[in-house]
Design a protein around this motif. Structure first.
Motif, mmCIF file in Angstrom:
data_model
loop_
_atom_site.group_PDB
_atom_site.id
_atom_site.type_symbol
_atom_site.label_atom_id
_atom_site.label_comp_id
_atom_site.label_asym_id
_atom_site.label_seq_id
_atom_site.Cartn_x
_atom_site.Cartn_y
_atom_site.Cartn_z
ATOM 1 N N GLU A 1 38.563 52.627 32.778
ATOM 2 C CA GLU A 1 38.032 51.315 33.181
ATOM 3 C C GLU A 1 38.443 50.247 32.176
ATOM 4 O OE1 GLU A 1 33.839 51.714 33.857
ATOM 5 O OE2 GLU A 1 34.125 52.777 35.746
ATOM 6 N N GLU B 1 41.422 46.879 32.714
ATOM 7 C CA GLU B 1 41.163 45.456 32.460
ATOM 8 C C GLU B 1 42.354 44.742 31.826
ATOM 9 O OE1 GLU B 1 37.659 45.053 30.136
ATOM 10 O OE2 GLU B 1 36.338 45.721 31.751
ATOM 11 N N TYR C 1 33.133 48.961 42.317
ATOM 12 C CA TYR C 1 32.803 47.550 42.135
ATOM 13 C C TYR C 1 34.025 46.910 41.493
ATOM 14 C CZ TYR C 1 30.939 43.347 40.004
ATOM 15 O OH TYR C 1 30.746 42.044 39.631
ATOM 16 N N ALA D 1 35.818 43.072 40.238
ATOM 17 C CA ALA D 1 35.706 41.627 40.051
ATOM 18 C C ALA D 1 37.048 41.083 39.579
ATOM 19 C CB ALA D 1 34.623 41.301 39.021
ATOM 20 N N GLY D 2 37.455 39.964 40.170
ATOM 21 C CA GLY D 2 38.657 39.284 39.716
ATOM 22 C C GLY D 2 38.269 38.043 38.921
ATOM 23 N N ARG E 1 39.435 41.903 36.390
ATOM 24 C CA ARG E 1 38.476 41.607 35.332
ATOM 25 C C ARG E 1 37.582 42.819 35.059
ATOM 26 N NH1 ARG E 1 37.649 37.124 32.173
ATOM 27 N NH2 ARG E 1 35.955 37.626 30.787
ATOM 28 N N ARG E 2 37.112 43.452 36.124
ATOM 29 C CA ARG E 2 36.231 44.603 35.937
ATOM 30 C C ARG E 2 36.358 45.514 37.136
ATOM 31 N NH1 ARG E 2 33.974 48.588 33.725
ATOM 32 N NH2 ARG E 2 31.724 48.831 33.709
ATOM 33 N N GLN F 1 34.480 49.088 38.217
ATOM 34 C CA GLN F 1 33.523 50.123 37.812
ATOM 35 C C GLN F 1 33.388 51.152 38.931
ATOM 36 O OE1 GLN F 1 30.075 48.706 35.754
ATOM 37 N NE2 GLN F 1 28.899 50.548 36.212
ATOM 38 N N GLN G 1 23.994 51.822 42.163
ATOM 39 C CA GLN G 1 24.911 51.581 41.044
ATOM 40 C C GLN G 1 24.382 50.453 40.174
ATOM 41 O OE1 GLN G 1 28.862 50.112 41.978
ATOM 42 N NE2 GLN G 1 29.780 51.086 40.210
ATOM 43 N N THR H 1 29.702 43.249 33.942
ATOM 44 C CA THR H 1 30.985 42.569 33.717
ATOM 45 C C THR H 1 30.819 41.627 32.529
ATOM 46 O OG1 THR H 1 31.312 42.595 36.100
ATOM 47 C CG2 THR H 1 32.811 41.215 34.832
ATOM 48 N N MET I 1 33.395 48.762 25.873
ATOM 49 C CA MET I 1 33.694 47.988 27.072
ATOM 50 C C MET I 1 33.500 46.490 26.867
ATOM 51 S SD MET I 1 35.034 49.794 29.433
ATOM 52 C CE MET I 1 34.951 48.676 30.809
ATOM 53 N N ARG J 1 34.632 42.898 25.746
ATOM 54 C CA ARG J 1 35.998 42.378 25.780
ATOM 55 C C ARG J 1 36.614 42.263 24.393
ATOM 56 N NH1 ARG J 1 38.508 42.037 30.794
ATOM 57 N NH2 ARG J 1 39.704 40.218 30.146
#
Lengths: 368, 178
Positions: A47, A51, A314, A316-317, A324-325, A327, B46, B50, B131, B133
């Motif tokens: 994951e 990214e 899941y 995300a852009g 971006r993410r 999961q 879930q 992010t 995780m 950034r």
């Protein structure tokens, strides 16, 4: 005589463990008094790596998230990117995707049968089912160039046209597997050795199971006909006829019987796909160039029904060409912790592998 | 199910079967309680996170599903990256325990009330939660691991291609047997 509790580690190096995982067991004699799941032996940081990668670079990683069943990962990845980027897939490509996913499901069930039969000492079953799975892998090799990791379902469609005569060969294989399933009934499912070990063991029951997030054969084995292919349909599953097999006992044997029936349903679906697939049509949409393939600053969730339960992504852009993410939500995280740990308490040590296999736990998908 | 949600919340329709709504940290437990009581979204399937580092926030996503598994609802909650604690949902959903444990390890988020926030997949990890950034995977690898001997020429693919092209060109220009 003083009764002593001893602690042992069942795995990660153990033939009765489904992959790189360990269960720490407190034992009073042969009876388990406490179980704790440990993961991390196969943490690859996928994951995190994703990214920092573009879509095609991330695509090469996702199939590796679950070794026995990589294709639901490819499907999820493609579905999520397509939803975020607003890409429509052709009907022919959707049929091919369904075909790949059902072939993968059959292969995963045969692999499961090898593991489950091994856990009760029926080694011959595994030798047969691994051979039969290899026949499916032969077809995958013809179609994609890869046996285990296919990298075939890509955002926009699929990456290669079917080879000449592929559907005929698939049809012949289905005829063969249909007969083999009868043989597996005699050798494994109706075998008294397996029945005596599996009936009444690892029982999951009650309305509460729905609230606890379980999925796959765990739900269907205790009477709940839940299957995302019908409940929250994707691709073309709402245009195909198939049943959702259930059992009511909730034990290891019930989950095995559900899988047995599901293999027959996969063959039924594949036959419909062969009959209904349009002969012509684009298999891939025109996509932006590699560095210009961006995702908007939005997120989404997609899920497919894998051979072991709900498998979701899941995603995300952020407006860039990187994801971006992303999961992963496989069935194993909840099954290996929230379900397996309490389920093992009170069971015999010899039943650990049997119960684990029946829950469809795949450790690589837990730690990604 | 949907009428209650639309009446009481600003629902975002992502697809016909996927919805989202934003809640604050303080509203989370009450909103969850209301939704699980008045709608059929009663299962946590879930827990996502992010890292929006440029906006100095984490966005947590609590994905709920219904008993029929036909619809999904995501409760989104943004929290400041430097004030990373959330109330635990372990009492509401048993499966939240392990989900929170994973996010605690990977993002450093604390979950008040969860007693199981010990190691998940990383053993004895004492660096930045990986995780986030700001955690640099390449720098970590360079600092902690050695490259295996014999693989140096493959480290830079572009350079390697240049070398091979130059070697092929030179072999072409040099007459055989010279």
């Amino acid at each position: 005589m003083e009764r002593k509790v001893i602690t042992i580690y069942h795995g990660p190096q153990h033939p009765g463990i489904t992959g790189n995982m360990s269960v720490e067991l407190d034992l009073m004699g042969e009876t388990i008094t406490r179980a704790r799941t440990h993961v991390g032996y196969l943490h690859r940081g996928f994951e995190k790596l994703i990214e920092r990668r573009t879509i095609i670079q991330a695509f090469t990683i996702v199939c590796r998230i679950c070794v026995p069943e990589p294709d639901p990962n490819e499907a999820n990845f493609a579905l999520a990117v397509e939803r975020l980027a607003g890409i429509e897939v052709s009907e022919r490509a959707s049929y091919i995707r369904v075909m790949v996913l059902e072939m993968a499901r059959l292969g995963a069930q045969l692999l499961w049968m090898a593991g489950q039969s091994g856990s009760v000492g029926l080694g011959t079953v595994g030798q047969w089912s691994i051979y039969d799975r290899d026949l499916i892998l032969d077809l995958f090799e013809q179609l994609t160039g890869g046996r285990v990791y296919h990298m075939y379902i890509y955002p926009g469609g699929v990456r290669r046209e079917l080879p000449d005569g592929f559907l005929e060969r698939l049809s012949a294989l289905l005829d063969y597997l249909q007969k083999r399933l009868d043989a597996y009934d005699r050798l494994f499912f109706d075998n008294a050795s397996f029945q005596k070990r599996a009936i009444g063991v690892g029982v999951v029951r009650g309305e509460e199971v729905l609230r606890r997030g379980f999925s796959g054969q765990v739900l269907r084995g205790c009477g709940f006909a839940r299957d995302l292919r019908r409940d929250n349909p994707y691709l073309l599953y709402d245009q195909l006829e198939f049943d959702i097999p259930t059992q009511s006992a909730g034990d290891v044997y019930a989950r095995a019987l559900v899988r047995r029936a599901e293999m027959r349903e996969s063959i039924r679906i594949l036959r419909q796909v062969i009959a209904q697939m349009p002969e012509e049509g684009a298999i891939m949409q025109k996509l932006p160039k590699h560095r210009k393939f961006t995702l908007p600053k939005e997120d989404t969730y997609v899920a497919v029904e894998s051979a072991r339960g709900e498998f979701g992504y899941y995603m995300a852009g952020d407006g860039s060409e990187m994801i971006r993410r992303m999961q992963v939500k496989g069935p194993s995280l909840i099954h290996a912790f929230s379900l397996l740990e309490p389920l093992l308490v009170g069971e015999e040590l010899s039943n650990v592998a049997l119960i684990m296999n029946s829950l469809g736990i795949c450790p690589p998908e837990i730690e990604r | 199910m949907m009428s209650y949600l639309e009446e009481h919340y600003e629902l975002i329709h992502k697809t016909p079967r996927l919805f989202a709504l934003h809640v604050t940290r303080e509203q989370l437990l009450d909103t969850l309680h209301q939704i699980t009581t008045h709608t059929s979204f009663d299962t946590l399937s879930q827990l996502t996170c992010t890292d929006w580092i440029e906006e100095e926030r984490f966005e947590l996503g609590y994905m709920l599903t219904n008993a029929l598994r036909s619809h999904n609802l995501m409760l989104k909650c943004s929290i400041a990256r430097d004030k990373v604690t959330m109330p635990s949902l372990a009492l509401l959903f048993a499966q939240a325990e392990v989900m929170e444990r994973e996010l605690h390890e990977m993002f450093g988020i604390g979950f008040e009330g969860n007693e199981t926030l010990y190691d998940f997949a990383l053993e004895g990890w004492c660096d930045i939660p990986p995780m986030r950034r700001e955690f640099d995977t390449l720098a970590y690898v360079n600092a902690h691991y050695d490259f295996r001997e014999g693989r140096e020429d493959n480290l830079d693919v572009k350079e390697e291609i240049k070398k091979r092209k130059a070697a092929a060109k030179s072999a072409k220009e040099t007459p055989s047997g010279a």
